[in-house]
Design a protein around this motif. Structure first.
Motif, PDB file in Angstrom:
ATOM      1  N   GLN A   1      -2.538 -18.158  53.764  1.00  0.00           N
ATOM      2  CA  GLN A   1      -3.228 -17.259  52.666  1.00  0.00           C
ATOM      3  C   GLN A   1      -2.724 -16.001  52.597  1.00  0.00           C
TER       4      GLN A   1
ATOM      5  N   ASN B   1      -4.335 -16.235  47.207  1.00  0.00           N
ATOM      6  CA  ASN B   1      -4.248 -17.552  47.166  1.00  0.00           C
ATOM      7  C   ASN B   1      -4.179 -18.180  48.456  1.00  0.00           C
ATOM      8  N   CYS B   2      -4.158 -19.538  48.559  1.00  0.00           N
ATOM      9  CA  CYS B   2      -4.297 -20.360  49.727  1.00  0.00           C
ATOM     10  C   CYS B   2      -3.493 -21.386  49.302  1.00  0.00           C
TER      11      CYS B   2
ATOM     12  N   TRP C   1     -14.232 -20.468  49.233  1.00  0.00           N
ATOM     13  CA  TRP C   1     -13.784 -19.003  49.363  1.00  0.00           C
ATOM     14  C   TRP C   1     -15.020 -18.572  50.003  1.00  0.00           C
TER      15      TRP C   1
ATOM     16  N   CYS D   1     -10.069 -18.225  52.626  1.00  0.00           N
ATOM     17  CA  CYS D   1     -10.247 -19.401  51.793  1.00  0.00           C
ATOM     18  C   CYS D   1     -10.491 -20.403  52.940  1.00  0.00           C
TER      19      CYS D   1
ATOM     20  N   GLY E   1      -8.425 -20.080  56.297  1.00  0.00           N
ATOM     21  CA  GLY E   1      -6.984 -19.342  56.189  1.00  0.00           C
ATOM     22  C   GLY E   1      -7.294 -17.964  57.203  1.00  0.00           C
TER      23      GLY E   1
ATOM     24  N   THR F   1      -7.566 -12.448  53.803  1.00  0.00           N
ATOM     25  CA  THR F   1      -7.042 -11.409  52.802  1.00  0.00           C
ATOM     26  C   THR F   1      -7.957 -10.100  53.052  1.00  0.00           C
TER      27      THR F   1
END
Lengths: 113, 114
Positions: free
Chosen positions: B6, B22-23, B34, B89, B105, B108
């Motif tokens: 991620q 994004n992943c 998400w 994610c 992930g 973020t």
């Protein structure tokens, strides 16, 4: 509906002590799981259960035991706590065919000294 | 085992800006999800994607399931201070007709400057 509840919210243990993290849900969900969250590591699956009497290991099961005697409760046991188990623990529940819509509890922040 | 990459790890943006994260994975997933996590809380599902190529919106959030089934992105338009949090994610596969567990992930972390 209380959803998924976890107790305690915070806990400090000494190395070698044992304790049980409690998780309960009132949505009649069959699937329940335990994750740990460490900084920069995301959530990692410890153990999960697809129904009462059935449990299985996740990605990081070592040092943890679980049992599922009722649909509502899924306790996580640390038999001999280690500093490496310092983490935030989340319990989640869902229906087995809807594990993409898991509901998470508020978490238990555990520190092992 | 399966892993999700991620990016970015963190973002510090001005209020009103758009955000994209994004992943990616070397594995194929059947479902992309998400989540957002507020401080001191558990993750909450924002968007679920079930088909390759699918583009789904939820208010100011838009997410897409990559055609290769190995990636997904999340966009947030016109960010506001309450968008602050950690976004995760998660991917899911099917085994023998049953849904598998979620792979997350690393998150973020989004900070928004008023």
């Amino acid at each position: 509906n209380a959803g998924v509840t976890q107790t305690p919210k915070f806990q400090v243990l000494k190395t070698g002590q044992s304790m049980t993290l409690q998780c309960a849900q009132d949505m009649n969900h069959e699937y329940m799981s335990w994750y740990r969250q460490d900084p920069g590591m995301g959530l990692r699956l410890i153990h999960y259960s697809v129904g009462a009497g059935i449990t299985d290991q996740g990605e990081v099961p070592n040092g943890y035991n679980v049992s599922r005697s009722t649909t509502e409760d899924f306790p996580l046991r640390l038999l001999s706590a280690a500093p490496s188990q310092t983490s935030v623990y989340f319990c989640a529940s869902s229906q087995p065919d809807e594990t993409d819509t898991q509901y998470f509890g508020p978490g238990t922040r555990l520190t092992v000294l | 085992g399966q892993q999700l990459n991620q990016s970015p790890q963190s973002m510090f943006i001005q209020e009103g800006e758009d955000v994209s994260m994004n992943c990616t994975s070397s594995s194929i997933f059947n479902t992309w999800l998400w989540y957002k996590q507020d401080p001191g809380e558990g993750p909450v599902l924002l968007i679920a994607l079930y088909k390759a190529g699918e583009l789904t919106s939820n208010g100011r959030l838009t997410a897409q399931f990559g055609i290769t089934r190995k990636d997904s992105f999340l966009n947030i338009s016109a960010s506001i201070p309450s968008d602050v949090g950690i976004y995760f994610c998660a991917g899911q596969t099917f085994y023998g007709g049953s849904q598998g567990n979620l792979i997350f992930g690393k998150g973020t972390k989004l900070s928004v400057k008023p």
